[in-house]
Motif scaffolding. Structure first.
Motif, PDB file in Angstrom:
ATOM      1  N   THR A   1       3.233   7.620  -2.995  1.00 33.27           N
ATOM      2  CA  THR A   1       4.612   7.531  -2.512  1.00 33.27           C
ATOM      3  C   THR A   1       5.252   6.211  -2.926  1.00 33.27           C
ATOM      4  O   THR A   1       6.391   6.177  -3.414  1.00 33.27           O
ATOM      5  CB  THR A   1       4.639   7.630  -0.975  1.00 33.27           C
ATOM      6  OG1 THR A   1       3.829   8.715  -0.592  1.00 33.27           O
ATOM      7  CG2 THR A   1       6.047   7.820  -0.468  1.00 33.27           C
ATOM      8  N   LEU A   2       4.507   5.126  -2.728  1.00 32.95           N
ATOM      9  CA  LEU A   2       5.087   3.814  -3.033  1.00 32.95           C
ATOM     10  C   LEU A   2       5.391   3.675  -4.519  1.00 32.95           C
ATOM     11  O   LEU A   2       6.436   3.122  -4.893  1.00 32.95           O
ATOM     12  CB  LEU A   2       4.141   2.699  -2.570  1.00 32.95           C
ATOM     13  CG  LEU A   2       4.092   2.501  -1.057  1.00 32.95           C
ATOM     14  CD1 LEU A   2       3.077   1.429  -0.690  1.00 32.95           C
ATOM     15  CD2 LEU A   2       5.467   2.128  -0.501  1.00 32.95           C
ATOM     16  N   PHE A   3       4.501   4.169  -5.376  1.00 36.62           N
ATOM     17  CA  PHE A   3       4.767   4.056  -6.809  1.00 36.62           C
ATOM     18  C   PHE A   3       5.972   4.920  -7.206  1.00 36.62           C
ATOM     19  O   PHE A   3       6.780   4.513  -8.053  1.00 36.62           O
ATOM     20  CB  PHE A   3       3.543   4.434  -7.634  1.00 36.62           C
ATOM     21  CG  PHE A   3       2.639   3.276  -7.910  1.00 36.62           C
ATOM     22  CD1 PHE A   3       3.101   2.184  -8.638  1.00 36.62           C
ATOM     23  CD2 PHE A   3       1.339   3.254  -7.455  1.00 36.62           C
ATOM     24  CE1 PHE A   3       2.272   1.095  -8.887  1.00 36.62           C
ATOM     25  CE2 PHE A   3       0.507   2.179  -7.700  1.00 36.62           C
ATOM     26  CZ  PHE A   3       0.974   1.100  -8.414  1.00 36.62           C
ATOM     27  N   LEU A   4       6.100   6.102  -6.608  1.00 37.23           N
ATOM     28  CA  LEU A   4       7.261   6.927  -6.936  1.00 37.23           C
ATOM     29  C   LEU A   4       8.542   6.234  -6.470  1.00 37.23           C
ATOM     30  O   LEU A   4       9.546   6.203  -7.184  1.00 37.23           O
ATOM     31  CB  LEU A   4       7.135   8.313  -6.301  1.00 37.23           C
ATOM     32  CG  LEU A   4       6.014   9.189  -6.870  1.00 37.23           C
ATOM     33  CD1 LEU A   4       6.026  10.568  -6.227  1.00 37.23           C
ATOM     34  CD2 LEU A   4       6.151   9.330  -8.380  1.00 37.23           C
ATOM     35  N   LEU A   5       8.481   5.633  -5.271  1.00 33.91           N
ATOM     36  CA  LEU A   5       9.662   4.905  -4.782  1.00 33.91           C
ATOM     37  C   LEU A   5       9.945   3.709  -5.693  1.00 33.91           C
ATOM     38  O   LEU A   5      11.105   3.401  -5.998  1.00 33.91           O
ATOM     39  CB  LEU A   5       9.445   4.434  -3.343  1.00 33.91           C
ATOM     40  CG  LEU A   5       9.512   5.554  -2.293  1.00 33.91           C
ATOM     41  CD1 LEU A   5       9.172   4.997  -0.917  1.00 33.91           C
ATOM     42  CD2 LEU A   5      10.887   6.189  -2.275  1.00 33.91           C
ATOM     43  N   ALA A   6       8.865   3.057  -6.155  1.00 26.01           N
ATOM     44  CA  ALA A   6       9.059   1.929  -7.070  1.00 26.01           C
ATOM     45  C   ALA A   6       9.781   2.405  -8.325  1.00 26.01           C
ATOM     46  O   ALA A   6      10.701   1.748  -8.824  1.00 26.01           O
ATOM     47  CB  ALA A   6       7.706   1.321  -7.444  1.00 26.01           C
ATOM     48  N   GLY A   7       9.364   3.594  -8.810  1.00 24.53           N
ATOM     49  CA  GLY A   7      10.031   4.135  -9.982  1.00 24.53           C
ATOM     50  C   GLY A   7      11.499   4.386  -9.720  1.00 24.53           C
ATOM     51  O   GLY A   7      12.361   4.051 -10.542  1.00 24.53           O
ATOM     52  N   SER A   8      11.799   4.941  -8.557  1.00 28.35           N
ATOM     53  CA  SER A   8      13.203   5.230  -8.232  1.00 28.35           C
ATOM     54  C   SER A   8      14.008   3.944  -8.138  1.00 28.35           C
ATOM     55  O   SER A   8      15.156   3.875  -8.594  1.00 28.35           O
ATOM     56  CB  SER A   8      13.276   5.976  -6.904  1.00 28.35           C
ATOM     57  OG  SER A   8      12.778   7.274  -7.094  1.00 28.35           O
ATOM     58  N   ILE A   9      13.408   2.922  -7.548  1.00 32.44           N
ATOM     59  CA  ILE A   9      14.129   1.658  -7.411  1.00 32.44           C
ATOM     60  C   ILE A   9      14.333   1.026  -8.785  1.00 32.44           C
ATOM     61  O   ILE A   9      15.409   0.497  -9.090  1.00 32.44           O
ATOM     62  CB  ILE A   9      13.380   0.723  -6.454  1.00 32.44           C
ATOM     63  CG1 ILE A   9      13.522   1.255  -5.029  1.00 32.44           C
ATOM     64  CG2 ILE A   9      13.897  -0.701  -6.543  1.00 32.44           C
ATOM     65  CD1 ILE A   9      12.621   0.606  -4.036  1.00 32.44           C
TER      66      ILE A   9
END
Lengths: 494, 495
Positions: free
Chosen positions: A330-338
């Motif tokens: 989840t955190l890596f996907l959110l990092a990608g979105s950011i």
């Protein structure tokens, strides 16, 4: 059933590679296959008897009869959970790649599906050579995924990643050959236990690199930073768990005596990794760096749980593996979105993203809070069990664990505030959008899984080990210097 | 007066050799009788037919040789061990014809001779693997070597090709001389030429520590080491592989290595069982040197053909481990290993040949840039061949290494496994650098400079590459039937 779980994504990969799909259709077909795979896993889960001893859904076809090598797959409780983690995270990653519109879609999605099949294969292989084949097959798509679609430093990152990993796995291959020939079979169920420290170390080398375990984590920061974000999610969330499975199914179950003898040095390394990773995560200056080093720390913690060599340690390690897999994905996907919004993951240039972006703020906050093991969360349950397990081995280990949990709170809160709160960073524009519906549809199911686990951690901890001769707990039970279950504390070693 | 007796000839045992010789003769006749513009086609078809017929005949021979025996005055071994090696040689030859086909504009002038020599070399190799005495061994060795010397130099307009031919001739001649001298010493010591009788004489006369015999054995090993391009007898390899026309290199890398190693195993196991403590150690030492030298030197190559030449040296090292193990599992490992290895080697050189024709110059690593995206079949195949060389799963290279390591462990030489493992780890670096060049260069970095016009039509070459790909991947899944073949063959050697 297990074979279907392995073959479906591989067949999907061939389908995506060979037929001339357009960008849209390549992604759609891949996503569809990934979702059917999740369905297939749920179907397996429903039909799984968690009280039955031994392998389930097993299948065995002889491959090379002279040396007793076979295609032997099957699932234990804990492998089922790890496979479930795989299919869920892979589906999310494929959906995310589809949404992000990766170049050369047919190659990309084909590789992602191939990777899915290989990882599920690793979690279900019951033959040493088959396990090795899947373990290496996992590396091939990852190498290309990072090397072709990664960031500017991708070449160096892949090189390090592959050299580290292969050095470890080749030692494992040597160990496999020697062990298999001395046992007269490569079948994990048939093979007996061995007392050879060297063979044990050969296996541990491969898994310690894959996890990674301090001090073999040199490949980690580059690989996690240069990969496309969904590949980082898979790398840290799922691929690292291949090490957990390997340690449990092979290193501990087949080499109980060396595991016992080398417990202290391994616990020491794991504890150093835990503290060191946490400190690095606290010092990291970018979003992915924090998550990457926190992964290092968490893998250290999980390894501590495994090498506590007792029930709570094992249960906690499995629960924590699943929870950490979901969290870091989840955190890596959110990092990608950011990164898509701010074009950078550097923390000093981020900040103030919460204002006007409630969905992003809520999801990042929720995941972050679960990650720092707030009581009531899945990772709290996991960490608690691990601490109970290592406390059994001496209170000092538990103290290290507790210190690390405090550090986890520090780096997670620092990350959350640096991204969401504080003053608006230079890289953050006023009109940067909140998470789009597609992103929500990808991330929310992951967070939902986490919340379900938080509400009911026993769902996993009571359904991972059913006992029986192949159970890793059976291997360590009895030959221990004391207590291996949830027994009263007075039987502790001093 | 000496009564001249002709031995009874088992023509069937010689059939693959004769078929190839016939093809060679017909191709040569074609070169003279057929108009020049047709010579290429006629020669190619005859050579292909020759290899195909020889392939079928060796398959029949394999099936028919359930019982090993020596024929033609015991000079020829009629067994599955030879037949399987002949199958590999003929398969390699057939694919080499396919790879050579689109070399057409380049070898136009000598097309007939080219195919005639290719078939003749194949015939010599098929003869060599069946050799059962030191005379036949030397005869066959020279037979195929001379064909290859000429083939290497056939592009007489290119100085590299001439240089390759000359170097190969001189160094190869040195190797042959060592072998011949060694054979003479062995004969001098034991008074026998047949492999089996050498062993008997050694035992009967208690020659286990006879310095003459030991020196002879050492020189035989040296001579075979030259042909197998094992370090430290490898110095011709990079130059010849680099300078010879690429299809010839492809054929050499697969077939020469096969026959040299297979024959080395036969000679050592059949003729020198009493001296095994000496030669297993010697072979193990050569294997280690080959692994070390081949891999380290390959690391610094930019020219892909040279890199593959060094990689072939290191693979000779792997296969020598199987010989050094001196057990039946080793025999099986060697014969199995040769199947995917030959396919990978032929295929890799075929892809390089295609790229060479497109660019009109020797292929450096950078010249592979973007090939993977541009020509998916060739790129993917080269990728798989590299993974196979590195011994990763999903290719037969994995089982090859596994079986070789198993043979070493069975012998009790785990240290050889460690050497092999370290060598594999090092080799990954340069194999992966090919994959990196194929796929991971950004479009800006890739500057393609085709020699002119669109790439030539290369249907046969692509078919050959696809066949190699199929064998490489297929041998991973079909390891059981292939090792069964190898096992039945290895059983007929007196381990």
């Amino acid at each position: 059933m297990t074979t279907a779980l392995i073959v479906l994504p591989l067949a999907g990969a061939l389908l995506v590679w060979l037929l001339p799909w357009s960008r849209f259709w390549a992604g759609s077909v891949a996503l569809l296959v990934a979702l059917v795979e999740v369905g297939l896993w749920i179907n397996t889960l429903v039909g799984f008897d968690f009280d039955a001893e031994g392998l389930q859904h097993a299948q065995r076809v002889t491959w090379l009869a002279d040396l007793d090598v076979s295609y032997h797959v099957g699932l234990f409780g804990f492998s089922l959970w790890l496979a479930g983690l795989t299919v869920v995270v892979m589906a999310a990653a494929i959906a995310y790649a589809f949404w992000a519109g990766r170049d050369r879609p047919r190659s990309y999605f084909g590789l992602m599906l191939f990777l899915t099949g290989a990882i599920v294969g690793v979690f279900s292989a019951q033959d040493l050579l088959l396990f090795y084949a899947f373990f290496e097959a996992m590396l091939i798509p990852l190498y290309v995924l990072v090397g072709v679609w990664g960031g500017p430093g991708r070449i160096g990152a892949t090189l390090k990643f592959v050299i580290y990993t292969m050095a470890g796995s080749l030692l494992m291959l040597a160990a496999i050959v020697v062990y298999g020939l001395s046992e007269g079979t490569f079948d994990l169920v048939k093979a007996g236990t061995s007392g050879s420290t060297w063979l044990f170390l050969g296996f541990v080398a491969a898994f310690a690199v894959k996890a990674p375990l301090f001090p073999l984590h040199g490949w980690l920061p580059d690989a996690y930073r240069e990969s496309p974000s969904e590949v980082s999610a898979v790398l840290s969330g799922v691929v690292s768990k291949a090490a957990v499975y390997g340690l449990l199914r092979i290193a501990i179950a087949k080499f109980p005596e060396p595991a016992q003898e080398l417990r202290v040095p391994i616990l020491l390394l794991a504890a150093s990794g835990l503290v060191y990773g946490s400190l690095l995560a606290f010092r990291a200056t970018d979003f992915r760096g924090v998550v990457a080093y926190s992964s290092l720390a968490q893998m250290g913690l999980i390894t501590m749980g495994l090498f506590a060599l007792n029930d709570p340690g094992f249960d906690g390690a499995i629960l924590q593996s699943v929870a950490h897999g979901l969290i870091s994905a989840t955190l890596f996907l959110l990092a990608g979105s950011i990164e898509r919004r701010a074009a950078t993951g550097e923390l000093p240039r981020l900040g103030g993203l919460a204002k006007g972006r409630p969905a992003l703020a809520t999801l990042l906050m929720t995941t972050g809070v679960i990650a720092l093991a707030v009581p009531g969360s899945a990772s709290f349950a996991g960490e608690f069990l691990i601490l109970v397990g290592v406390f059994e081995r001496g209170w000092g280990w538990a103290v290290v664990g507790v210190v690390a949990i405090v550090l986890a709170a520090m780096y997670m809160l620092r990350l959350i505030s640096a991204v969401l709160h504080e003053r608006r960073g230079r890289a953050v524009t006023e009109d940067a959008l909140d998470l789009r519906p597609a992103e929500l549809a990808i991330v929310i199911p992951l967070v939902a899984c986490l919340l379900v686990l938080s509400a009911w951690p026993a769902g996993i901890t009571e359904r991972s080990f059913a006992g029986g001769p192949d159970d890793p707990r059976a291997a360590v039970a009895g030959r221990d210097d004391g207590w291996t279950g949830y027994a009263p504390l007075e039987e502790d070693e001093p | 007066m000496i009564a001249a007796t002709t031995p009874k000839v088992d023509w069937f045992a010689l059939a693959p050799v004769l078929a190839l010789l016939a093809a060679s003769g017909l191709a040569l006749l074609g070169a003279v009788l057929v108009p020049r513009r047709r010579a290429h086609g006629v020669g190619g078809v005859f050579a292909a037919l020759g290899f195909a017929v020889a392939f079928v005949l060796s398959a029949l021979l394999y099936v028919d040789s359930g019982e090993a025996r020596n024929v033609v005055a015991e000079a020829i071994a009629r067994d599955r061990f030879a037949a399987l090696a002949q199958l590999i040689v003929c398969g390699a030859g057939l694919l080499a014809v396919g790879i050579s086909w689109s070399e057409r504009p380049r070898v136009e002038e000598h097309a007939g001779e080219y195919y005639a020599l290719l078939a003749a070399a194949g015939a010599g190799m098929a003869f060599l693997v069946a050799a059962n005495n030191l005379m036949v061994l030397f005869l066959a060795l020279e037979w195929f070597s001379i064909s290859l010397y000429v083939l290497s130099a056939i592009r007489a307009d290119r100085v590299e090709s001439l240089e390759a031919g000359l170097k190969y001739l001189i160094v190869g001649g040195f190797g042959s001389a060592a072998l011949l001298f060694g054979s003479a010493l062995v004969y001098g010591s034991t008074g026998e030429l047949m492999f089996g009788r050498i062993a008997e004489a050694t035992r009967a006369q208690g020659l286990e520590s006879d310095p003459l015999l030991l020196a002879g054995l050492a020189m035989v090993i040296t001579g075979l080491g030259f042909k197998a391009s094992a370090a430290p007898f490898h110095m011709w390899t990079p130059d010849v592989y680099d300078g010879a026309p690429t299809p010839v290199t492809a054929f050499m890398s697969a077939a020469t290595k096969t026959v040299a190693l297979v024959l080395a195993m036969r000679v050592l196991v059949a003729a020198f069982p009493q001296l095994d403590e000496f030669w297993t150690l010697a072979i193990a030492a050569i294997a280690c040197i080959s692994l070390a030298w081949g891999n380290l030197a390959a690391l610094v190559q930019r020219n892909v053909k040279r890199m593959l030449a060094y990689s072939s040296i290191s693979h000779a090292g792997f296969m020598l481990i199987a010989i050094a193990a001196n057990n039946e599992l080793g025999g099986r490992a060697l014969l199995y290993y040769l199947i995917p290895y030959s396919a990978m080697s032929l295929g890799a050189f075929a892809v390089l040949a295609a790229r060479e024709r497109e660019l009109g110059r020797a292929v450096a690593l950078d010249d592979l840039g973007g090939l993977g995206w541009e020509r998916p079949l060739l790129g993917l195949s080269l990728w798989v061949f590299m993974l196979g060389f590195a011994g990763l799963p999903l290719t037969g290279g994995f089982w090859g290494k596994f079986l070789v390591f198993s043979a070493a462990v069975e012998r009790g030489w785990t240290w050889l496994v460690i050497v092999g493992v370290v060598a594999t780890a090092v080799s990954l670096y340069y194999y992966l650098s090919v994959v990196r060049a194929l796929y991971m260069r950004s479009d800006l970095e890739v500057r393609l400079m085709p020699a002119g016009g669109s790439p030539p039509r290369e249907g046969l070459l692509q078919a050959a590459v696809a066949a190699c790909l199929a064998v490489t991947v297929g041998s991973f899944f079909a390891v059981q039937p292939l090792t069964d073949l190898a096992e039945a063959a290895a059983k007929q050697l007196p381990f």
